[in-house]
Design a protein around this motif. Structure first.
Motif, PDB file in Angstrom:
ATOM      1  N   LEU A 178       0.722  -1.253  -0.113  1.00  0.00           N
ATOM      2  CA  LEU A 178       0.091   0.016   0.012  1.00  0.00           C
ATOM      3  C   LEU A 178       0.666   1.346  -0.049  1.00  0.00           C
ATOM      4  CD1 LEU A 178      -2.845  -1.260   2.343  1.00  0.00           C
ATOM      5  CD2 LEU A 178      -3.030  -0.984  -0.092  1.00  0.00           C
ATOM      6  N   LEU A 179       2.057   1.051   0.683  1.00  0.00           N
ATOM      7  CA  LEU A 179       2.886   2.212   0.491  1.00  0.00           C
ATOM      8  C   LEU A 179       3.204   2.462  -1.082  1.00  0.00           C
ATOM      9  CD1 LEU A 179       4.941   4.400   1.726  1.00  0.00           C
ATOM     10  CD2 LEU A 179       6.614   2.492   2.125  1.00  0.00           C
ATOM     11  N   ASP A 180       3.496   1.447  -1.754  1.00  0.00           N
ATOM     12  CA  ASP A 180       3.736   1.820  -3.168  1.00  0.00           C
ATOM     13  C   ASP A 180       2.514   2.457  -3.920  1.00  0.00           C
ATOM     14  OD1 ASP A 180       6.601   0.699  -2.996  1.00  0.00           O
ATOM     15  OD2 ASP A 180       5.909  -1.370  -3.720  1.00  0.00           O
ATOM     16  N   ARG A 181       1.486   2.011  -3.648  1.00  0.00           N
ATOM     17  CA  ARG A 181       0.436   2.387  -4.145  1.00  0.00           C
ATOM     18  C   ARG A 181       0.323   4.313  -3.704  1.00  0.00           C
ATOM     19  NH1 ARG A 181      -4.316  -0.356  -6.335  1.00  0.00           N
ATOM     20  NH2 ARG A 181      -3.997  -2.501  -6.155  1.00  0.00           N
ATOM     21  N   ILE A 182       0.534   4.541  -2.737  1.00  0.00           N
ATOM     22  CA  ILE A 182       0.573   5.803  -2.136  1.00  0.00           C
ATOM     23  C   ILE A 182       1.687   6.467  -3.055  1.00  0.00           C
ATOM     24  CG2 ILE A 182       1.132   7.320  -0.261  1.00  0.00           C
ATOM     25  CD1 ILE A 182       0.018   5.264   1.625  1.00  0.00           C
ATOM     26  N   ARG A 183       2.916   5.980  -3.034  1.00  0.00           N
ATOM     27  CA  ARG A 183       4.019   6.632  -3.681  1.00  0.00           C
ATOM     28  C   ARG A 183       3.736   6.687  -5.225  1.00  0.00           C
ATOM     29  NH1 ARG A 183       9.445   3.494  -1.557  1.00  0.00           N
ATOM     30  NH2 ARG A 183      10.500   5.201  -2.552  1.00  0.00           N
ATOM     31  N   ARG A 184       3.187   5.877  -5.785  1.00  0.00           N
ATOM     32  CA  ARG A 184       2.716   5.760  -7.205  1.00  0.00           C
ATOM     33  C   ARG A 184       1.374   6.714  -7.345  1.00  0.00           C
ATOM     34  NH1 ARG A 184       3.310   0.080  -7.431  1.00  0.00           N
ATOM     35  NH2 ARG A 184       0.931  -0.226  -7.385  1.00  0.00           N
ATOM     36  N   GLY A 185       1.025   7.401  -6.602  1.00  0.00           N
ATOM     37  CA  GLY A 185      -0.269   8.453  -6.653  1.00  0.00           C
ATOM     38  C   GLY A 185      -1.539   7.789  -6.723  1.00  0.00           C
ATOM     39  N   GLU A 186      -1.582   6.419  -6.384  1.00  0.00           N
ATOM     40  CA  GLU A 186      -3.075   5.732  -7.012  1.00  0.00           C
ATOM     41  C   GLU A 186      -4.054   6.236  -5.946  1.00  0.00           C
ATOM     42  OE1 GLU A 186      -2.175   1.395  -7.149  1.00  0.00           O
ATOM     43  OE2 GLU A 186      -0.602   2.002  -8.716  1.00  0.00           O
ATOM     44  N   ILE A 187      -3.436   6.491  -4.602  1.00  0.00           N
ATOM     45  CA  ILE A 187      -4.536   6.918  -3.576  1.00  0.00           C
ATOM     46  C   ILE A 187      -3.582   7.528  -2.522  1.00  0.00           C
ATOM     47  CG2 ILE A 187      -3.884   4.264  -2.338  1.00  0.00           C
ATOM     48  CD1 ILE A 187      -7.003   4.664  -1.237  1.00  0.00           C
ATOM     49  N   ASP A 188      -4.458   8.551  -2.035  1.00  0.00           N
ATOM     50  CA  ASP A 188      -4.023   9.349  -0.676  1.00  0.00           C
ATOM     51  C   ASP A 188      -4.728   9.046   0.320  1.00  0.00           C
ATOM     52  OD1 ASP A 188      -3.117  10.994   1.045  1.00  0.00           O
ATOM     53  OD2 ASP A 188      -2.953  12.932  -0.217  1.00  0.00           O
ATOM     54  N   PRO A 189      -4.539   8.002   1.324  1.00  0.00           N
ATOM     55  CA  PRO A 189      -5.500   7.719   2.371  1.00  0.00           C
ATOM     56  C   PRO A 189      -5.759   9.138   3.431  1.00  0.00           C
ATOM     57  CG  PRO A 189      -3.451   6.905   2.869  1.00  0.00           C
ATOM     58  CD  PRO A 189      -3.291   7.327   1.442  1.00  0.00           C
ATOM     59  N   SER A 190      -4.955  10.084   3.233  1.00  0.00           N
ATOM     60  CA  SER A 190      -5.262  11.156   4.217  1.00  0.00           C
ATOM     61  C   SER A 190      -6.173  11.787   3.959  1.00  0.00           C
ATOM     62  CB  SER A 190      -3.782  12.134   4.131  1.00  0.00           C
ATOM     63  OG  SER A 190      -4.024  12.744   2.984  1.00  0.00           O
ATOM     64  N   PHE A 191      -7.261  11.599   2.960  1.00  0.00           N
ATOM     65  CA  PHE A 191      -8.465  12.322   2.936  1.00  0.00           C
ATOM     66  C   PHE A 191      -9.448  12.270   4.062  1.00  0.00           C
ATOM     67  CE2 PHE A 191      -9.789   8.144   1.150  1.00  0.00           C
ATOM     68  CZ  PHE A 191     -11.077   7.949   1.721  1.00  0.00           C
TER      69      PHE A 191
END
Ligand code: NAD
Ligand code: ZN
Ligand code: ZN
Length: 390
Positions: A345-358
């Motif tokens: 999931l860190l990789d998904r955040i890095r790739r900009g696929e999702i930003d859970p901070s919403f």
């Protein structure tokens, strides 16, 4: 150091407590920079989880900087920036080797207490009662992290705390909720609870191929977030009969998968039905109020899957076993095996696929933890997720 300490029902205080120290060769000490309050903490705050003691340090969602490492921790160095998963896991036992990190067989020194209530013991959790290990938590300035060579993940400096903090729990938990549904593409998924966990389950359901996601809650601001931030169709259970409404929305069949992201403190729009479970819970005739779980089971399509990521503690009443059995439903559940998902999931955040901070709505100082707990508990000021900064 300063730490958020449980004082009894609906009472937490930030107090001075002894600094944590390395106790085992695989420990690290982390100086915490950001930590969050979770719906699971509310179960402690409300006194529903047994074996809490006065002064216990709360908190299981935290990240920070490694300031000390034991001699056997080869994967971390002083100065590394890490996010720490909430389940404490050794990495070597049979459960860990099978990916069931929250069931680690070596991390709960008080397994005997858990066995009395649960039959067998799960693993230890930071800041989550003596039955689950009695570990000091991370709503504090520092924390001791056991098995530090397994759980913590290093995060790059360019990602701010808020983007990665939720990898400690609720992003992997929401993701696991969706994964437990066994989606193959094109499904309708209904999610009970539009809190931070539910919202991340909704987003994850789309990541894993769901075609439609339906969000069930009663707070308009949370349902609005579900629609705007997670692309879900909102359903307010104060306004409709949920089982009926879901049937209508799905051509009479019901959703393919249902996720319970509510747990043991479920609420019911009918004062009578809510009172029934509250009274039984108060009299200790049942420990949990399973409104959402009952509805999730009754709503699910024949042969579908019900994923329970809301936390339950003990025993429930009026559990619709007949519906579950006769309609070939699959029930899947668990405390999240965070270590299984956090790097991916860190990789998904890095790739900009999702930003859970919403999901983060409130940022407070650690010293204001008591205000954060009250605001979150009462869902004041459109509160969804509170982050505390040290
Ligand atoms: P939260 O309190 O912010 O959200 C819970 C939501 O459920 C609220 O919006 C509430 O209005 C809603 N709700 C109550 N009764 C309902 C009902 N009958 N139908 C539909 N919605 C209803 O909490 P959160 O932080 O989002 O956490 C949710 C749950 O997830 C908690 O039980 C928490 O302990 C659990 N959790 C589990 C794990 C895990 O590893 N499995 C990890 C983190 C949190
Ligand atoms: Zn949590
Ligand atoms: Zn283990």
């Amino acid at each position: 150091m300063r730490a958020t300490c449980w004082q009894g029902r609906e009472n937490v205080r930030v107090e001075e407590v002894p600094d944590p120290q390395i106790m085992n060769a695989r420990d690290a000490v982390v100086r915490i920079t950001s930590t969050a309050i979770c719906g699971s903490d509310l179960h402690l705050y409300h006194g529903y989880i047994p074996t809490m003691r006065h002064g216990d340090v709360l908190g299981h969602e935290f990240m920070g900087e490694v300031v000390e490492v034991g001699p056997e921790v080869e994967t971390l160095r002083i100065g590394d920036r890490v996010v720490v998963p909430f389940p404490i896991a050794c990495g070597n036992c049979r459960a860990c080797q099978s990916g069931f990190y929250s069931l680690c067989e070596n991390s709960n020194p008080n397994a005997g207490l858990a066995e009395k209530l649960l039959g067998h013991s799960p693993g230890g959790i930071f800041g989550y009662s003596h039955m689950l290990g009695g570990y000091a938590g991370g709503q504090a300035e520092y924390a001791r992290v056991p098995f530090a060579d397994v759980g913590p993940i290093k995060v790059p400096d360019e990602l701010p705390d808020e983007k990665v903090l939720l990898l400690s729990d609720i992003f992997p938990t929401g993701y696991m909720g969706a994964e437990l549904c066994g989606l193959t593409g094109g499904e309708v998924v209904a999610v009970w609870g539009a809190g931070a966990v539910g919202l991340l389950a909704m987003r994850s359901a789309y990541l894993l191929g769901a075609e439609r996601v339906i969000a069930i809650d009663r707070f308009p601001y949370r349902l609005r977030m579900a629609r705007e931030q997670a692309g879900a169709e909102p359903l307010n259970y104060d306004d409709v009969d949920v089982v009926e409404a879901l049937r209508e929305m799905t051509g009479g069949r019901g959703p393919d998968a249902c996720i319970d992201a509510v747990g043991m403190e479920g609420h019911h729009s009918s004062a009578v039905l809510h009172g029934y479970d509250r009274a039984k819970q108060s009299a200790r005739l049942e420990t949990d109020r399973p409104h959402a779980l009952r509805e999730a089971i009754m709503s699910c399509r024949n042969g579908g899957t019900v994923a329970v990521i809301g936390v339950y503690g003990g025993y429930v009443d009026k559990f619709p076993i007949g519906s579950l059995m006769n309609r070939s439903l699959t029930l899947r559940t668990g405390q999240c095996h965070v270590q299984r998902y956090s790097r991916m999931l860190l990789d998904r955040i890095r790739r900009g696929e999702i930003d859970p901070s919403f999901v983060i709505t409130h940022r407070l100082r650690l010293d204001d933890a008591p205000i954060g707990y009250e605001m979150f508990r009462q869902k004041q000021d459109e509160c969804v997720k509170v982050v505390l900064r040290t």
